[in-house]
Design a protein around this motif. Structure first.
Motif, PDB file in Angstrom:
ATOM      1  N   VAL A 163       0.833  -1.197   0.000  1.00 49.74           N
ATOM      2  CA  VAL A 163       0.000   0.000   0.000  1.00 49.74           C
ATOM      3  C   VAL A 163       0.869   1.249   0.000  1.00 49.74           C
ATOM      4  O   VAL A 163       1.904   1.305   0.670  1.00 49.74           O
ATOM      5  N   ASN A 164       0.433   2.244  -0.759  1.00 47.69           N
ATOM      6  CA  ASN A 164       1.109   3.543  -0.769  1.00 47.69           C
ATOM      7  C   ASN A 164       0.053   4.624  -1.025  1.00 47.69           C
ATOM      8  O   ASN A 164      -1.134   4.315  -1.147  1.00 47.69           O
ATOM      9  N   ASN A 165       0.492   5.870  -1.127  1.00 49.68           N
ATOM     10  CA  ASN A 165      -0.418   6.971  -1.421  1.00 49.68           C
ATOM     11  C   ASN A 165       0.270   7.921  -2.391  1.00 49.68           C
ATOM     12  O   ASN A 165       1.398   8.357  -2.137  1.00 49.68           O
ATOM     13  N   ARG A 166      -0.406   8.229  -3.484  1.00 55.86           N
ATOM     14  CA  ARG A 166       0.192   9.089  -4.507  1.00 55.86           C
ATOM     15  C   ARG A 166       0.453  10.503  -3.997  1.00 55.86           C
ATOM     16  O   ARG A 166       1.366  11.186  -4.466  1.00 55.86           O
ATOM     17  N   LYS A 167      -0.363  10.960  -3.039  1.00 53.78           N
ATOM     18  CA  LYS A 167      -0.132  12.299  -2.476  1.00 53.78           C
ATOM     19  C   LYS A 167       1.201  12.332  -1.738  1.00 53.78           C
ATOM     20  O   LYS A 167       1.903  13.358  -1.745  1.00 53.78           O
ATOM     21  N   VAL A 168       1.549  11.225  -1.086  1.00 54.14           N
ATOM     22  CA  VAL A 168       2.849  11.138  -0.414  1.00 54.14           C
ATOM     23  C   VAL A 168       3.971  11.285  -1.433  1.00 54.14           C
ATOM     24  O   VAL A 168       4.920  12.063  -1.254  1.00 54.14           O
ATOM     25  N   LEU A 169       3.868  10.531  -2.516  1.00 56.10           N
ATOM     26  CA  LEU A 169       4.909  10.588  -3.542  1.00 56.10           C
ATOM     27  C   LEU A 169       4.999  11.974  -4.176  1.00 56.10           C
ATOM     28  O   LEU A 169       6.084  12.540  -4.307  1.00 56.10           O
ATOM     29  N   ASN A 170       3.843  12.523  -4.567  1.00 54.20           N
ATOM     30  CA  ASN A 170       3.860  13.830  -5.221  1.00 54.20           C
ATOM     31  C   ASN A 170       4.367  14.920  -4.273  1.00 54.20           C
ATOM     32  O   ASN A 170       5.083  15.835  -4.689  1.00 54.20           O
ATOM     33  N   GLY A 171       3.982  14.799  -2.995  1.00 53.94           N
ATOM     34  CA  GLY A 171       4.471  15.769  -2.017  1.00 53.94           C
ATOM     35  C   GLY A 171       5.970  15.661  -1.806  1.00 53.94           C
ATOM     36  O   GLY A 171       6.674  16.671  -1.696  1.00 53.94           O
ATOM     37  N   LEU A 172       6.460  14.419  -1.743  1.00 53.36           N
ATOM     38  CA  LEU A 172       7.908  14.205  -1.593  1.00 53.36           C
ATOM     39  C   LEU A 172       8.671  14.747  -2.792  1.00 53.36           C
ATOM     40  O   LEU A 172       9.718  15.398  -2.637  1.00 53.36           O
ATOM     41  N   PHE A 173       8.160  14.464  -3.986  1.00 52.09           N
ATOM     42  CA  PHE A 173       8.834  14.953  -5.188  1.00 52.09           C
ATOM     43  C   PHE A 173       8.910  16.479  -5.185  1.00 52.09           C
ATOM     44  O   PHE A 173       9.927  17.069  -5.559  1.00 52.09           O
ATOM     45  N   ALA A 174       7.814  17.122  -4.764  1.00 54.37           N
ATOM     46  CA  ALA A 174       7.798  18.587  -4.715  1.00 54.37           C
ATOM     47  C   ALA A 174       8.815  19.093  -3.685  1.00 54.37           C
ATOM     48  O   ALA A 174       9.551  20.063  -3.929  1.00 54.37           O
ATOM     49  N   LEU A 175       8.859  18.426  -2.541  1.00 57.78           N
ATOM     50  CA  LEU A 175       9.754  18.834  -1.460  1.00 57.78           C
ATOM     51  C   LEU A 175      11.218  18.659  -1.841  1.00 57.78           C
ATOM     52  O   LEU A 175      12.082  19.451  -1.453  1.00 57.78           O
ATOM     53  N   LEU A 176      11.482  17.608  -2.629  1.00 61.64           N
ATOM     54  CA  LEU A 176      12.869  17.310  -3.019  1.00 61.64           C
ATOM     55  C   LEU A 176      13.248  17.923  -4.370  1.00 61.64           C
ATOM     56  O   LEU A 176      14.328  17.664  -4.898  1.00 61.64           O
ATOM     57  N   GLY A 177      12.329  18.701  -4.956  1.00 63.77           N
ATOM     58  CA  GLY A 177      12.610  19.346  -6.234  1.00 63.77           C
ATOM     59  C   GLY A 177      12.616  18.398  -7.415  1.00 63.77           C
ATOM     60  O   GLY A 177      13.347  18.620  -8.391  1.00 63.77           O
ATOM     61  N   LEU A 178      11.795  17.345  -7.345  1.00 61.05           N
ATOM     62  CA  LEU A 178      11.801  16.323  -8.396  1.00 61.05           C
ATOM     63  C   LEU A 178      10.496  16.276  -9.191  1.00 61.05           C
ATOM     64  O   LEU A 178      10.243  15.306  -9.898  1.00 61.05           O
TER      65      LEU A 178
END
Length: 449
Positions: A163-178
């Motif tokens: 299980v995962n959450n796309r908001k987690v991934l998208n938020g992480l990418f934004a935070l890490l500049g990716l």
């Protein structure tokens, strides 16, 4: 006239009768399990207007779709069950009760290159919950319990729901500049188990220009044993990430209450799925003994199912099982339960007299008691008749000769033990019902404990 050589098209599966029984048992278990959760069955047409199926347009879908014209009408075979569902909900939105919970098990068609375990015609088994404007997070937490219940009902034990959450991934990418490299990053980290973290980092840095520090932070998160705990360190820096952490934590918290054992699920931050489609929780299910097979059940949360057909907001969550491929894998790996009764009848009635009346009456009486009875009237030698029963694996054979008819009895032979008994005709239905009650009971799949 020259004879045509019979053949089955590449990528299309045909089963012999015994295997078809297993497949149908799997379908029956899926229907039963989905119904336990309040899903209603749905059946949409195999053929749709091409403009409906291709509303999203382009990409692999248009290349793989089976498309043809009938008169002036441009038609296509459905390539999945989600697009027809989107059309159905948009068309009947004023008649349906929301949240709308449906399951559908049906054939879909994709003109991709056929190979072992990959089919052009195959069954999908889908469930979806569609909301009217909104859909509570509890629905996303319920889906893993349905996955767990479904596979245990089939007989599988050694599987894990990731299980995962796309908001987690998208938020992480934004935070890490990716953000702009999200697709490339996810395709690369998907190789983590195969090539290891060092090679993944090298690809991210050298091929896609990801900062080494950002790559290190991302890889540390992806490999942690406590993903949710590790994510808490990033809370408060990105609103989307915070929402994703909350949703993922809620889903995990509810899963135990929904009956999913701890050892059957895990949070896996590498699970992405549908970069342009899924917007919340995402799921993948793998067999622990055959990770090379990939996901046997996947899906997730999406914001607007029918955006190409209506302005009404219709969010949903759903999963899909590629049933034909799953069956092929299970058969290939020896998972089919050989104790399942695959015979088309419980008893084969063999008339041993010219007058078929008594045998017909017996078969009728047996069927009225719910016993599957086949009447064999072909003019064959006795050995051929018994070979027929043996080949079909019919558990019992009923003989009605002149002596049996005269004495009002029937001779019943247990084909497994070879024991033969004489039973009164009036008592035969009850006798057989008791004998066959315990035969073939069990799941269609027998997993390795």
């Amino acid at each position: 006239m020259a004879k045509l050589k019979p053949r089955t098209l590449s990528g299309f599966m045909e089963l012999l009768p015994e295997k078809q029984v297993f497949f149908d048992r799997m379908v029956a278990e899926l229907r039963r399990t989905y119904s336990l959760y309040g899903f209603t069955p749905l059946d949409t047409p195999l053929i749709e207007a091409s403009e409906v199926l291709l509303a999203k347009g382009g990409g692999e879908t248009e290349k793989q779709i089976y498309r043809f014209t009938k008169g002036d009408t441009d038609l296509s075979l459905r390539f999945d069950l989600t697009v027809p569902l989107a059309k159905y909900v948009a068309l009947h939105q004023n008649e349906l009760s929301f949240p709308f919970r449906r399951f559908q098990i049906g054939k879909v068609y994709r003109g991709e290159r056929a190979q072992r375990g990959r089919f052009r015609e195959f069954y999908q088994a889908d469930i979806d919950i569609i909301g009217d404007g909104s859909l509570d997070i509890a629905n996303e937490a319920e889906i893993p319990s349905i996955i767990y219940k479904t596979f245990t009902a089939l007989g599988l034990r050694r599987f894990k729901i990731r299980v995962n959450n796309r908001k987690v991934l998208n938020g992480l990418f934004a935070l890490l500049g990716l953000e702009e490299k999200a697709g490339d990053v996810m395709r690369t980290v998907d190789k983590l188990e195969k090539i290891g973290p060092d090679k993944v980092k090298a690809i991210l840095v050298d091929d896609f220009g990801v900062e080494a520090s950002a790559a290190d932070k991302l890889l540390d998160l992806l490999r942690t044993d406590d993903p949710i705990g590790a994510l808490e360190a990033y809370r408060g820096h990105n609103e989307l990430l915070d929402t994703g952490i909350d949703e993922l934590s809620t889903v995990v918290r509810y899963m135990a209450a929904f009956g999913v054992p701890q050892d059957h699920f895990m949070v896996d931050l590498t699970i992405a799925r549908g970069l342009d489609y899924y917007t919340g929780t995402v799921y993948e299910t793998v067999m622990l003994d055959h990770p090379e097979i990939g996901s046997i059940c996947s899906g997730g949360r999406y914001d607007n199912l029918s955006e190409y057909y209506t302005d009404k907001q219709l969010p949903g969550v759903g999963i899909s099982i590629g049933l034909t491929r799953l069956f092929f894998v299970l058969e290939d790996q020896g998972y089919l339960n050989q104790e399942v009764l695959t015979a088309p009848a419980d008893v084969l009635v063999l008339p041993m007299t010219e007058d078929l009346g008594p045998a017909v009456s017996l078969a009728t009486a047996l069927r009225e008691q719910g016993i599957r009875a086949q009447l064999y009237t072909e003019n064959k030698k006795f050995k051929a008749k018994m070979n027929y029963a043996d080949k079909l694996k019919v558990p019992f054979v009923a003989f009605l000769g002149e002596d049996e008819v005269k004495n009002g009895v029937v001779s019943l032979k247990d084909m497994a033990s070879g024991v033969q008994e004489s039973v009164a005709l009036t008592a035969a239905p009850g006798w057989l019902a008791e004998k066959v009650a315990g035969l073939g009971v069990g799941t269609p799949i027998r997993d390795r404990e």
